[in-house]
Each structure stands twice: as C-alpha cells, then as structure tokens.
Design a protein around this motif. Structure first.
Motif, PDB file in Angstrom:
ATOM      1  N   GLU A  98      29.119  26.222  30.594  1.00  8.59           N
ATOM      2  CA  GLU A  98      28.427  25.350  29.646  1.00  8.59           C
ATOM      3  C   GLU A  98      29.403  24.632  28.719  1.00  8.59           C
ATOM      4  O   GLU A  98      29.248  23.438  28.448  1.00  8.59           O
ATOM      5  N   LEU A  99      30.419  25.342  28.236  1.00  4.46           N
ATOM      6  CA  LEU A  99      31.325  24.764  27.247  1.00  4.46           C
ATOM      7  C   LEU A  99      32.724  24.455  27.763  1.00  4.46           C
ATOM      8  O   LEU A  99      33.504  23.813  27.058  1.00  4.46           O
ATOM      9  N   ASP A 100      33.088  24.934  28.936  1.00  2.87           N
ATOM     10  CA  ASP A 100      34.433  24.674  29.426  1.00  2.87           C
ATOM     11  C   ASP A 100      34.502  24.749  30.945  1.00  2.87           C
ATOM     12  O   ASP A 100      33.498  24.970  31.611  1.00  2.87           O
ATOM     13  N   ARG A 101      35.708  24.535  31.459  1.00  9.40           N
ATOM     14  CA  ARG A 101      36.002  24.609  32.888  1.00  9.40           C
ATOM     15  C   ARG A 101      37.072  25.676  33.067  1.00  9.40           C
ATOM     16  O   ARG A 101      37.980  25.793  32.234  1.00  9.40           O
ATOM     17  N   ALA A 102      36.979  26.452  34.139  1.00  7.85           N
ATOM     18  CA  ALA A 102      37.956  27.524  34.365  1.00  7.85           C
ATOM     19  C   ALA A 102      38.428  27.484  35.810  1.00  7.85           C
ATOM     20  O   ALA A 102      37.664  27.153  36.718  1.00  7.85           O
ATOM     21  N   ILE A 103      39.702  27.835  35.989  1.00  5.04           N
ATOM     22  CA  ILE A 103      40.298  27.913  37.323  1.00  5.04           C
ATOM     23  C   ILE A 103      41.033  29.236  37.425  1.00  5.04           C
ATOM     24  O   ILE A 103      41.832  29.579  36.556  1.00  5.04           O
ATOM     25  N   GLY A 104      40.771  29.954  38.493  1.00  4.14           N
ATOM     26  CA  GLY A 104      41.516  31.160  38.809  1.00  4.14           C
ATOM     27  C   GLY A 104      42.208  30.962  40.140  1.00  4.14           C
ATOM     28  O   GLY A 104      41.686  30.275  41.016  1.00  4.14           O
ATOM     29  N   VAL A 105      43.383  31.525  40.284  1.00  2.20           N
ATOM     30  CA  VAL A 105      44.099  31.438  41.553  1.00  2.20           C
ATOM     31  C   VAL A 105      44.732  32.792  41.862  1.00  2.20           C
ATOM     32  O   VAL A 105      45.243  33.468  40.971  1.00  2.20           O
ATOM     33  N   VAL A 106      44.625  33.177  43.125  1.00  4.09           N
ATOM     34  CA  VAL A 106      45.249  34.396  43.619  1.00  4.09           C
ATOM     35  C   VAL A 106      46.205  33.996  44.736  1.00  4.09           C
ATOM     36  O   VAL A 106      45.814  33.299  45.666  1.00  4.09           O
ATOM     37  N   LEU A 107      47.447  34.436  44.627  1.00  2.00           N
ATOM     38  CA  LEU A 107      48.444  34.194  45.666  1.00  2.00           C
ATOM     39  C   LEU A 107      48.721  35.512  46.370  1.00  2.00           C
ATOM     40  O   LEU A 107      48.955  36.527  45.715  1.00  2.00           O
ATOM     41  N   ALA A 108      48.686  35.490  47.676  1.00  2.00           N
ATOM     42  CA  ALA A 108      49.027  36.672  48.469  1.00  2.00           C
ATOM     43  C   ALA A 108      50.305  36.374  49.233  1.00  2.00           C
ATOM     44  O   ALA A 108      50.404  35.347  49.922  1.00  2.00           O
ATOM     45  N   PHE A 109      51.290  37.241  49.092  1.00  2.00           N
ATOM     46  CA  PHE A 109      52.599  37.053  49.703  1.00  2.00           C
ATOM     47  C   PHE A 109      52.716  37.879  50.979  1.00  2.00           C
ATOM     48  O   PHE A 109      52.014  38.871  51.158  1.00  2.00           O
ATOM     49  N   GLY A 110      53.642  37.492  51.817  1.00  2.00           N
ATOM     50  CA  GLY A 110      53.867  38.169  53.090  1.00  2.00           C
ATOM     51  C   GLY A 110      54.272  39.623  52.940  1.00  2.00           C
ATOM     52  O   GLY A 110      54.011  40.437  53.827  1.00  2.00           O
ATOM     53  N   ASP A 111      54.882  39.983  51.818  1.00  2.00           N
ATOM     54  CA  ASP A 111      55.313  41.365  51.612  1.00  2.00           C
ATOM     55  C   ASP A 111      54.201  42.248  51.053  1.00  2.00           C
ATOM     56  O   ASP A 111      54.420  43.413  50.727  1.00  2.00           O
ATOM     57  N   GLY A 112      52.984  41.681  50.914  1.00  2.00           N
ATOM     58  CA  GLY A 112      51.855  42.441  50.389  1.00  2.00           C
ATOM     59  C   GLY A 112      51.629  42.270  48.902  1.00  2.00           C
ATOM     60  O   GLY A 112      50.632  42.752  48.372  1.00  2.00           O
ATOM     61  N   GLY A 113      52.534  41.607  48.224  1.00  2.00           N
ATOM     62  CA  GLY A 113      52.387  41.385  46.793  1.00  2.00           C
ATOM     63  C   GLY A 113      51.371  40.301  46.484  1.00  2.00           C
ATOM     64  O   GLY A 113      51.028  39.484  47.343  1.00  2.00           O
ATOM     65  N   THR A 114      50.881  40.316  45.254  1.00  2.00           N
ATOM     66  CA  THR A 114      49.935  39.295  44.808  1.00  2.00           C
ATOM     67  C   THR A 114      50.327  38.791  43.427  1.00  2.00           C
ATOM     68  O   THR A 114      51.055  39.462  42.685  1.00  2.00           O
ATOM     69  N   LEU A 115      49.825  37.621  43.117  1.00  2.00           N
ATOM     70  CA  LEU A 115      50.003  37.035  41.790  1.00  2.00           C
ATOM     71  C   LEU A 115      48.671  36.396  41.423  1.00  2.00           C
ATOM     72  O   LEU A 115      48.089  35.665  42.238  1.00  2.00           O
ATOM     73  N   VAL A 116      48.170  36.693  40.228  1.00  5.67           N
ATOM     74  CA  VAL A 116      46.898  36.157  39.766  1.00  5.67           C
ATOM     75  C   VAL A 116      47.134  35.424  38.458  1.00  5.67           C
ATOM     76  O   VAL A 116      47.776  35.964  37.550  1.00  5.67           O
ATOM     77  N   ARG A 117      46.604  34.202  38.369  1.00  2.00           N
ATOM     78  CA  ARG A 117      46.682  33.437  37.130  1.00  2.00           C
ATOM     79  C   ARG A 117      45.368  32.692  36.950  1.00  2.00           C
ATOM     80  O   ARG A 117      44.680  32.372  37.908  1.00  2.00           O
ATOM     81  N   HIS A 118      45.033  32.401  35.689  1.00  2.55           N
ATOM     82  CA  HIS A 118      43.835  31.625  35.409  1.00  2.55           C
ATOM     83  C   HIS A 118      44.072  30.758  34.190  1.00  2.55           C
ATOM     84  O   HIS A 118      45.004  30.994  33.411  1.00  2.55           O
TER      85      HIS A 118
END
Length: 88
Positions: A45-65
């Motif tokens: 209602e009041l804003d816009r949001a973006i989340g992103v998840v990155l999955a790497f070949g070594d099994g690691g992840t990175l999450v940012r929003h």
C-alpha cells in the motif's frame, strides 16, 4: 544461470521483468559461480519491495532486500546493497 521472478500484489510488467533480468546479468558477470537468482517484487500500500536470493555453485546463498516509495529507488537501493555484499 537460472533467473526466477515473481510478483506479489500486482501483475508483473515487462519493464520490471526486464529491469530484474538486467540486474541478474550484472550479477552473473560479477560472479560466474551464481547458479540461481530469485527475485520477489512486492507492491504494498505504501511502498515497493524487492527481495533477491542468490544461490552459488558451492551451495552458498546470499539474500538481500530493499524497499522504497517507487520501483526506481527500490532497485537502486537493492543494487547498492548487492554491491556492498560483493565488496565484503
């Protein structure tokens, strides 16, 4: 690299799909070990949001929003947060 884009609270426009894919391409150039990039775009209602998840070949992840009053600012904030994450 596989890219997934989903939307909550609105119908995803081609412009936002293209913008998300452009960010994914920059990420792939930055780190070729990224296997999956998952975006979730949410219109609230009041804003816009973006989340992103990155999955790497070594099994690691990175999450940012990010969130802002409009999509341009939300994407800029997300890009800044991703840049900082890769600098660490």
């Amino acid at each position: 690299m596989q890219t997934q884009i989903s939307a909550r609270g609105f119908d995803l426009s081609e412009e936002l799909r293209s913008r998300s894919q452009a960010v994914a391409l920059v990420l792939a150039e930055r780190d070729p070990d990224i296997r999956i990039v998952k975006f979730v775009l949410e219109e609230r209602e009041l804003d816009r949001a973006i989340g992103v998840v990155l999955a790497f070949g070594d099994g690691g992840t990175l999450v940012r929003h990010a969130q802002a009053n409009d999509w341009d600012r939300a994407f800029l904030e997300l890009e800044r947060r991703l840049e900082r994450a890769f600098e660490e």
